[in-house]
Design an enzyme around this catalytic site. Structure first.
Site, PDB file in Angstrom:
ATOM      1  N   GLU A 136     -35.061 -10.715  -3.916  1.00 36.92           N
ATOM      2  CA  GLU A 136     -35.861  -9.904  -4.838  1.00 36.92           C
ATOM      3  C   GLU A 136     -35.642  -8.415  -4.580  1.00 36.92           C
ATOM      4  O   GLU A 136     -35.430  -7.631  -5.506  1.00 36.92           O
ATOM      5  CB  GLU A 136     -37.339 -10.254  -4.693  1.00 36.92           C
ATOM      6  CG  GLU A 136     -38.236  -9.489  -5.646  1.00 36.92           C
ATOM      7  CD  GLU A 136     -39.710  -9.767  -5.384  1.00 36.92           C
ATOM      8  OE1 GLU A 136     -40.535  -9.189  -6.105  1.00 36.92           O
ATOM      9  OE2 GLU A 136     -40.028 -10.542  -4.462  1.00 36.92           O
TER      10      GLU A 136
ATOM     11  N   ASP B 151     -36.932 -15.730  -9.137  1.00 35.05           N
ATOM     12  CA  ASP B 151     -37.180 -14.379  -9.647  1.00 35.05           C
ATOM     13  C   ASP B 151     -36.097 -13.408  -9.196  1.00 35.05           C
ATOM     14  O   ASP B 151     -35.613 -12.584  -9.974  1.00 35.05           O
ATOM     15  CB  ASP B 151     -38.576 -13.893  -9.264  1.00 35.05           C
ATOM     16  CG  ASP B 151     -38.787 -13.797  -7.763  1.00 35.05           C
ATOM     17  OD1 ASP B 151     -38.124 -14.557  -7.016  1.00 35.05           O
ATOM     18  OD2 ASP B 151     -39.615 -12.984  -7.325  1.00 35.05           O
TER      19      ASP B 151
END
Length: 219
Positions: A59, A115
């Site tokens: 991330e 993500d």
């Protein structure tokens, strides 16, 4: 739900909002980017999580890449992307979610985090458009193909799993709504032309709508 139970992890936090502000609102001339690089990006392109014992994760790498494109900083983008693909990339084209420096096995948990993968893909698509780099578009499409394997279809719905391992069985599926990074999903849908990504977007919006509660209607 064909006998399955949908368990929704309602952690709808700052991820998509951060991405939108990072891309649309930060200005190259305000000095913020230079300060960010000095504080958080190592010389080899590793984005350091200073609030979490100096680890790195997919991330953080993804937002570093996205911010580098937003600030038209090709050199930093290439540093971050090089470290990310050389260190975190898995055989399936996704990325291990956590790197612990100075550990005997810095990548002990090789599972991905969807993500982070989504925003890496998005950053590569932005790089391809901003700097006319077809190689980055090709890399993004490879990641998008790998991410498509994490989509579970059920009729008109398409659920995006948070990772390859640990979130799906015949009895249940677990999703995390904060992983629906909508700007990234829209870019991937446009780049791939695969209608399943529009299904993922629609399903995420429906889940958020259904999860609203209380006077403020927050999920």
């Amino acid at each position: 739900m064909q006998g399955r139970t949908l368990i929704t992890a309602l952690v709808v936090g700052v991820i998509a909002v951060t991405a939108v502000f990072a891309w649309r609102m930060m200005k190259p001339e305000d000095g913020t980017w230079s300060a960010y690089k000095e504080r958080f990006i190592a010389s080899d392109g590793r984005v350091v999580d200073t609030g979490n014992e100096g680890i790195s994760h997919s991330e953080g790498q993804s937002y570093g890449m996205l911010l580098a494109v937003a600030h038209n900083d090709r050199a930093t983008f290439d540093q971050i992307w090089s470290w990310t693909r050389q260190t975190l990339r898995r055989p399936d084209g996704l990325f291990s979610w956590r790197y612990v420096p100075n550990a005997v096995s810095p990548i002990e948990d090789r599972n991905n985090a969807t993500d982070g993968d989504l925003v890496i893909c998005w950053a590569l698509l932005q790089s391809a458009k901003t700097w006319d780099r077809p190689e980055d578009r090709a890399s993004a499409l490879t990641i998008a193909d790998a991410l498509a394997n994490l989509i579970v279809r059920d009729g008109d719905d398409a659920y995006l799993l948070p990772a390859v391992e640990g979130f799906f069985s015949e009895e249940k599926r677990i999703v995390n709504l904060s992983y629906w990074v909508f700007p990234a999903l829209h870019e991937i849908a446009a780049a791939t032309g695969d209608p399943v990504w529009n299904q993922v977007i629609a399903t995420g919006l429906r889940l958020i709508e259904n999860a609203k509660f209380g006077d403020n209607g927050l999920p």
